[in-house]
Scaffold this motif. Structure first.
Motif, PDB file in Angstrom:
ATOM      1  N   SER A  39       2.976  -0.593 -11.902  1.00  0.00           N
ATOM      2  CA  SER A  39       2.635  -0.473 -10.483  1.00  0.00           C
ATOM      3  C   SER A  39       1.173  -0.102 -10.292  1.00  0.00           C
ATOM      4  O   SER A  39       0.588  -0.383  -9.241  1.00  0.00           O
ATOM      5  CB  SER A  39       3.536   0.566  -9.800  1.00  0.00           C
ATOM      6  OG  SER A  39       3.365   1.842 -10.386  1.00  0.00           O
ATOM      7  N   ASP A  40       0.559   0.522 -11.310  1.00  0.00           N
ATOM      8  CA  ASP A  40      -0.862   0.863 -11.203  1.00  0.00           C
ATOM      9  C   ASP A  40      -1.730  -0.388 -11.221  1.00  0.00           C
ATOM     10  O   ASP A  40      -2.805  -0.408 -10.622  1.00  0.00           O
ATOM     11  CB  ASP A  40      -1.273   1.798 -12.343  1.00  0.00           C
ATOM     12  CG  ASP A  40      -0.584   3.153 -12.261  1.00  0.00           C
ATOM     13  OD1 ASP A  40      -0.436   3.659 -11.131  1.00  0.00           O
ATOM     14  OD2 ASP A  40      -0.189   3.689 -13.302  1.00  0.00           O
ATOM     15  N   ILE A  41      -1.293  -1.441 -11.932  1.00  0.00           N
ATOM     16  CA  ILE A  41      -2.045  -2.696 -11.933  1.00  0.00           C
ATOM     17  C   ILE A  41      -2.027  -3.307 -10.541  1.00  0.00           C
ATOM     18  O   ILE A  41      -3.031  -3.826 -10.040  1.00  0.00           O
ATOM     19  CB  ILE A  41      -1.469  -3.687 -12.963  1.00  0.00           C
ATOM     20  CG1 ILE A  41      -1.426  -3.040 -14.357  1.00  0.00           C
ATOM     21  CG2 ILE A  41      -2.292  -4.969 -13.004  1.00  0.00           C
ATOM     22  CD1 ILE A  41      -2.771  -2.577 -14.865  1.00  0.00           C
ATOM     23  N   GLY A 138     -12.052   5.514 -12.108  1.00  0.00           N
ATOM     24  CA  GLY A 138     -10.773   5.768 -12.761  1.00  0.00           C
ATOM     25  C   GLY A 138      -9.680   4.889 -12.192  1.00  0.00           C
ATOM     26  O   GLY A 138      -9.635   4.616 -10.999  1.00  0.00           O
ATOM     27  N   LEU A 139      -8.791   4.434 -13.085  1.00  0.00           N
ATOM     28  CA  LEU A 139      -7.722   3.530 -12.673  1.00  0.00           C
ATOM     29  C   LEU A 139      -6.662   4.201 -11.816  1.00  0.00           C
ATOM     30  O   LEU A 139      -6.096   3.595 -10.911  1.00  0.00           O
ATOM     31  CB  LEU A 139      -7.046   2.933 -13.920  1.00  0.00           C
ATOM     32  CG  LEU A 139      -7.608   1.625 -14.469  1.00  0.00           C
ATOM     33  CD1 LEU A 139      -6.920   1.273 -15.779  1.00  0.00           C
ATOM     34  CD2 LEU A 139      -7.447   0.498 -13.466  1.00  0.00           C
ATOM     35  N   VAL A 140      -6.371   5.472 -12.127  1.00  0.00           N
ATOM     36  CA  VAL A 140      -5.247   6.139 -11.474  1.00  0.00           C
ATOM     37  C   VAL A 140      -5.642   7.542 -11.055  1.00  0.00           C
ATOM     38  O   VAL A 140      -5.824   8.413 -11.911  1.00  0.00           O
ATOM     39  CB  VAL A 140      -4.021   6.213 -12.416  1.00  0.00           C
ATOM     40  CG1 VAL A 140      -2.838   6.825 -11.676  1.00  0.00           C
ATOM     41  CG2 VAL A 140      -3.660   4.841 -12.961  1.00  0.00           C
ATOM     42  N   LEU A 267       4.309   7.411 -10.554  1.00  0.00           N
ATOM     43  CA  LEU A 267       4.788   8.637 -11.164  1.00  0.00           C
ATOM     44  C   LEU A 267       4.817   9.760 -10.142  1.00  0.00           C
ATOM     45  O   LEU A 267       4.050   9.767  -9.180  1.00  0.00           O
ATOM     46  CB  LEU A 267       3.873   9.031 -12.328  1.00  0.00           C
ATOM     47  CG  LEU A 267       3.877   8.073 -13.519  1.00  0.00           C
ATOM     48  CD1 LEU A 267       2.836   8.529 -14.529  1.00  0.00           C
ATOM     49  CD2 LEU A 267       5.244   8.024 -14.171  1.00  0.00           C
ATOM     50  N   PRO A 268       5.705  10.762 -10.327  1.00  0.00           N
ATOM     51  CA  PRO A 268       5.771  11.882  -9.390  1.00  0.00           C
ATOM     52  C   PRO A 268       4.405  12.551  -9.225  1.00  0.00           C
ATOM     53  O   PRO A 268       3.686  12.783 -10.191  1.00  0.00           O
ATOM     54  CB  PRO A 268       6.774  12.830 -10.067  1.00  0.00           C
ATOM     55  CG  PRO A 268       7.620  11.938 -10.919  1.00  0.00           C
ATOM     56  CD  PRO A 268       6.697  10.853 -11.404  1.00  0.00           C
ATOM     57  N   GLY A 269       4.055  12.814  -7.977  1.00  0.00           N
ATOM     58  CA  GLY A 269       2.799  13.481  -7.702  1.00  0.00           C
ATOM     59  C   GLY A 269       1.605  12.573  -7.664  1.00  0.00           C
ATOM     60  O   GLY A 269       0.485  13.012  -7.408  1.00  0.00           O
ATOM     61  N   ARG A 270       1.784  11.263  -7.928  1.00  0.00           N
ATOM     62  CA  ARG A 270       0.662  10.327  -7.937  1.00  0.00           C
ATOM     63  C   ARG A 270       0.728   9.456  -6.701  1.00  0.00           C
ATOM     64  O   ARG A 270       1.773   8.870  -6.397  1.00  0.00           O
ATOM     65  CB  ARG A 270       0.719   9.460  -9.189  1.00  0.00           C
ATOM     66  CG  ARG A 270      -0.361   8.395  -9.235  1.00  0.00           C
ATOM     67  CD  ARG A 270      -0.143   7.432 -10.386  1.00  0.00           C
ATOM     68  NE  ARG A 270      -0.313   8.085 -11.663  1.00  0.00           N
ATOM     69  CZ  ARG A 270      -0.124   7.464 -12.832  1.00  0.00           C
ATOM     70  NH1 ARG A 270       0.251   6.213 -12.847  1.00  0.00           N
ATOM     71  NH2 ARG A 270      -0.297   8.117 -13.957  1.00  0.00           N
ATOM     72  N   GLY A 272       0.149   6.117  -4.937  1.00  0.00           N
ATOM     73  CA  GLY A 272      -0.023   4.758  -5.419  1.00  0.00           C
ATOM     74  C   GLY A 272       0.894   3.802  -4.699  1.00  0.00           C
ATOM     75  O   GLY A 272       1.355   4.066  -3.593  1.00  0.00           O
ATOM     76  N   LEU A 273       1.204   2.699  -5.357  1.00  0.00           N
ATOM     77  CA  LEU A 273       1.936   1.619  -4.732  1.00  0.00           C
ATOM     78  C   LEU A 273       3.368   1.576  -5.244  1.00  0.00           C
ATOM     79  O   LEU A 273       3.609   1.709  -6.440  1.00  0.00           O
ATOM     80  CB  LEU A 273       1.231   0.292  -5.046  1.00  0.00           C
ATOM     81  CG  LEU A 273       1.723  -0.955  -4.333  1.00  0.00           C
ATOM     82  CD1 LEU A 273       1.488  -0.826  -2.832  1.00  0.00           C
ATOM     83  CD2 LEU A 273       0.971  -2.172  -4.855  1.00  0.00           C
TER      84      LEU A 273
END
Length: 319
Positions: A39-41, A138-140, A267-270, A272-273
């Motif tokens: 999902s980070d991609i 940074g990517l994430v 991921l929990p706490g991140r 994102g999408l």
């Protein structure tokens, strides 16, 4: 061996021969640890847009117009085209990499494969410029800093040519342009084709995601995605009447279908999408595949549904 009449030669529209593409691989070298998931991609799209806002001087109209042409192409001025085609997507498609591990350490390498289409080809350096800037951010969530160390260009024989390396001027890169036809199968194809949906395909029908896909429901998305990409970035209209192909789909037999719903969540706490869509397998057969195969083939390169530009809705074709 199957009887000869179980095969066909695909009918490729002549206009596909006029489609220019570049298939490139960006080699990233990690400079800080990072836990990376698929999902980070998909979230790279948001980062690329942020990079554009940070990189360019608002007074540099040329740089801004180039960035927008690649990442946020304008709507067509033709009212007929606005009705027939989707809102223009970016002039590239990122292939979702096979994630062999989620934890990346310093000096680990990560390859991002990107297909550039038509008008996107002269702007590859803008993509590279934005990707380099993402490496600094940074990517994430501020983690996963990286450097783009090489850009490789895939040739028709599947060899790789080095066209740029770090510390060289971005303007020095020159990729080898190919016709789309070299990615399309030239030999005979069986009358039974297998589709393997490898990343979640999120297709919206009447405001709701399609959870129980059938070929009849999926095919219009394939056709619209393909024709819209070719119109927006190659100025080509490959099909006069889509209704003809939509009618042919009803003549195909679904031999097998095994699909499930898949959620990709951060991921929990991140921040994102989160993307949900169907994945799985589908096999279809029928004589009319000869006329429809080019749509399946092109859509397998472009992806379908939400997030297709960044790796969602990918599927592979096989006999």
């Amino acid at each position: 061996m199957a009887p000869e009449n179980d095969f066909f030669i695909p009918e490729w529209p002549d206009k596909l021969l006029d489609v220019d593409i570049v298939k490139a691989r960006f080699v990233l070298e990690m400079k800080s640890p990072c836990v990376l998931q698929p999902s980070d991609i998909l979230g790279i799209g948001r980062l690329l847009r942020a990079a554009g806002r940070q990189l360019f001087d608002p007074q540099d109209s040329l740089a801004l117009s180039q960035w927008r042409a690649l990442f946020q192409p304008s709507l067509s001025a033709d009212p007929v085209a606005l009705r027939k085609f989707q809102k223009p997507a970016p002039a590239f498609v990122i292939s979702m990499p096979v994630m062999q591990k989620e934890l990346f350490s310093i000096d680990d390498r990560f390859v991002l494969e990107v297909l550039f289409i038509g008008t996107g080809i002269p702007l590859i350096h803008e993509f590279l410029r934005s990707l380099i800037h993402i490496g600094k951010l940074g990517l994430v969530a501020g983690e996963g800093h990286f450097e783009v160390i090489e850009l490789l260009n895939l040739e028709p024989d599947q060899s790789e040519g080095l066209v740029w390396r770090r510390d060289e001027p971005l303007e020095s890169l020159a990729c080898s342009v190919q016709a789309l036809s070299w990615l399309l199968r030239q030999g005979p194809v069986q009358k039974q084709v297998h589709l393997s949906f490898t990343t979640p395909a999120r297709l919206m029908i009447q405001g709701k995601p399609l959870r129980k896909p059938s070929l009849r429901k999926i095919f219009p998305f394939m056709l619209r995605r393909t024709t819209s990409m070719l119109h927006a970035h190659c100025q080509l209209e490959v099909l006069d009447d889509p209704a003809t192909l939509l009618e042919l789909v009803d003549q195909l037999e679904t031999v097998a279908a095994r699909t499930t719903w898949s959620d990709w969540r951060s991921l929990p706490g991140r921040r994102g999408l989160s993307v949900g869509g169907f994945i799985g397998e589908m096999s279809v057969r029928g004589a009319v595949l000869q006329e429809l195969y080019w749509v399946f083939a092109a859509a397998s390169l472009f992806g379908i549904g939400k997030g297709a530009t960044y790796g969602a809705g990918q599927f592979e074709l096989s006999d």
